[in-house]
Design a protein around this motif. Structure first.
Motif, mmCIF file in Angstrom:
data_model
loop_
_atom_site.group_PDB
_atom_site.id
_atom_site.type_symbol
_atom_site.label_atom_id
_atom_site.label_comp_id
_atom_site.label_asym_id
_atom_site.label_seq_id
_atom_site.Cartn_x
_atom_site.Cartn_y
_atom_site.Cartn_z
ATOM 1 N N PHE A 94 -39.277 62.492 -11.979
ATOM 2 C CA PHE A 94 -39.182 63.532 -12.463
ATOM 3 C C PHE A 94 -37.655 64.019 -12.382
ATOM 4 O O PHE A 94 -37.016 64.805 -14.115
ATOM 5 N N ALA A 135 -42.427 71.623 -5.616
ATOM 6 C CA ALA A 135 -42.216 70.423 -5.563
ATOM 7 C C ALA A 135 -42.619 69.076 -4.005
ATOM 8 O O ALA A 135 -42.820 68.470 -3.889
ATOM 9 N N LEU A 194 -39.773 72.514 -11.785
ATOM 10 C CA LEU A 194 -41.061 71.772 -10.909
ATOM 11 C C LEU A 194 -41.986 72.457 -10.175
ATOM 12 O O LEU A 194 -40.394 72.746 -9.503
ATOM 13 N N ASP A 195 -42.929 73.202 -10.054
ATOM 14 C CA ASP A 195 -43.153 73.705 -8.924
ATOM 15 C C ASP A 195 -43.797 73.441 -7.804
ATOM 16 O O ASP A 195 -44.371 72.172 -8.441
ATOM 17 N N ILE A 234 -36.263 72.738 -9.297
ATOM 18 C CA ILE A 234 -37.146 72.519 -8.303
ATOM 19 C C ILE A 234 -37.640 73.623 -7.437
ATOM 20 O O ILE A 234 -36.375 73.924 -6.699
ATOM 21 N N GLN A 287 -43.165 60.024 -6.773
ATOM 22 C CA GLN A 287 -42.985 61.368 -8.420
ATOM 23 C C GLN A 287 -41.768 62.118 -8.736
ATOM 24 O O GLN A 287 -41.164 62.232 -9.574
ATOM 25 N N ALA A 317 -45.350 66.526 -4.009
ATOM 26 C CA ALA A 317 -44.508 65.066 -5.325
ATOM 27 C C ALA A 317 -44.624 64.315 -3.624
ATOM 28 O O ALA A 317 -43.980 64.923 -3.234
ATOM 29 N N SER A 346 -43.668 72.022 -15.056
ATOM 30 C CA SER A 346 -44.962 71.232 -14.422
ATOM 31 C C SER A 346 -45.446 71.647 -12.910
ATOM 32 O O SER A 346 -44.458 72.152 -12.153
ATOM 33 N N ARG A 347 -46.364 70.703 -12.116
ATOM 34 C CA ARG A 347 -46.690 70.916 -10.757
ATOM 35 C C ARG A 347 -47.389 69.681 -10.550
ATOM 36 O O ARG A 347 -48.003 69.279 -11.335
ATOM 37 N N LEU A 396 -47.860 67.130 -13.443
ATOM 38 C CA LEU A 396 -46.588 66.111 -13.133
ATOM 39 C C LEU A 396 -46.267 64.635 -13.451
ATOM 40 O O LEU A 396 -45.464 64.430 -13.826
#
Length: 337
Positions: free
Chosen positions: A266, A255, A252-253, A278, A262, A258, A182-183, A237
């Motif tokens: 996550f 990040a 989570l790319d 992360i 968020q 975010a 996710s990102r 995300l």
């Protein structure tokens, strides 16, 4: 393979040469590379001259440089003897950390009790991935050891690439049941919201780096099948809200893009049997002015919690084009003024 020194011939240099003898001419051809490109690469990076005669390579230059070049060439030849290929990335890796390691490489997995000087390898369907800097090596070990780990540093340091490689390794080994990548869907200075197509068409441009990494480790048809079966998920995300992610390897790319809420959302998705990574670069925040980065807040709040590991990279860990490291250093120097 024999190594010795001899006086130089008149057309060479004034310093003694390190002479390496390689018994297998076929492996020596692979060591030299097409049009001797591997030798040229070593020459340029270490400031030496390498002369080939038959199955001998003589290395000329300053004593420390010729010694290092000899050790690099020897290690690369041993790699070929073990049935492994030698590419430019392998040469770069050997120069960065080969002298501090031993052995031909130990596949990693559940057992992360390697000695300080041992090499580690990440096995995937398409290739074997090796950390190329000390920071990358520590990061890989952290990903196998910890349920929650952070990788923070500039672009090109392998944060996301290595995380996806570890995820694929754990997935094909049966340690997790799915991979979730996710990102945040935040534009880097451009507005993409008016692109045509359905939701997937609009979101995929943001996710493309994650697809690229997956396709490096798994055959494309297998990636497509696993996505269809929902064993691999690549999603923004915002799509993570309300879920509990169990038996999954979750990345989570980007990040740094975010928000605080968020990031909290996550991190609290972590379920039984899952691992979460992360990754982010604090210098590339694309959030609106005045909005605090969730990555920054996570560092501040979670830094002292046991079993949460923070791994940091610098421009010295950049493994893309050498100019990328120089560009990063130039920007860092300007910001420090």
């Amino acid at each position: 393979m024999a190594t010795h020194t001899r006086p130089p011939t008149p057309y060479e240099t004034d310093a003694p040469a390190v002479v390496l003898e390689f018994p297998d001419n076929f492996l020596l051809i692979d060591l030299c590379g097409e049009h001797d490109r591997n030798l040229v690469n070593v020459e340029l990076k270490l400031g030496v001259q390498i002369v080939r005669r038959g199955n001998l390579l003589s290395v000329h230059g300053e004593a420390a440089a010729t010694k290092e070049a000899g050790e690099v060439l020897t290690a690369l030849y041993e790699r070929l003897e073990a049935g492994r290929a030698v590419e430019l990335a392998d040469i770069d890796r050997e120069m960065r950390m080969g002298l501090s390691e031993k052995g031909t490489g130990t596949p990693v997995g559940d057992q992360m009790d390697l000695g300080v000087g041992e090499r580690i390898e990440i096995k995937t369907r398409k290739k074997m991935v090796e950390p190329r800097t000390a920071a990358q090596k520590a990061y890989v070990k952290s990903l196998f050891k910890n349920e929650l780990a952070f990788g923070i540093g500039p672009a090109g340091t392998g944060k996301t690439y290595l995380a996806v490689a570890v995820g694929v390794n754990l997935f094909i080994g049966g340690h997790v049941e799915k991979i979730i990548l996710s990102r945040p869907a935040v534009e880097a200075g451009e507005k993409l919201g008016y692109l045509p197509g359905d939701m997937k068409d609009k979101v995929d441009p943001y996710m493309q780096p994650l697809y690229d990494a997956l396709n490096d480790f798994l055959p494309q048809k297998q990636v497509e099948k696993l996505i269809e079966e929902k064993k691999i998920e690549i999603a923004p995300l915002a799509f993570m809200r309300g879920r509990t992610l169990s038996r999954a390897f979750v990345v989570l790319d980007e990040a740094q893009n975010a928000t605080t809420m968020q990031m909290k959302m996550f991190l609290t998705r972590l379920g039984e049997g899952s691992r979460m990574v992360i990754t982010g670069d604090r210098t590339q925040i694309d959030l609106p002015r005045g909005v605090t980065s969730g990555l920054h807040e996570a560092e501040r709040l979670l830094g002292n919690i046991p079993k949460i590991d923070f791994n940091y990279f610098t421009s010295k860990d950049v493994v893309r084009h050498p100019l990328v490291a120089a560009i990063i250093e130039a920007y860092e120097a300007d910001e420090a003024k």
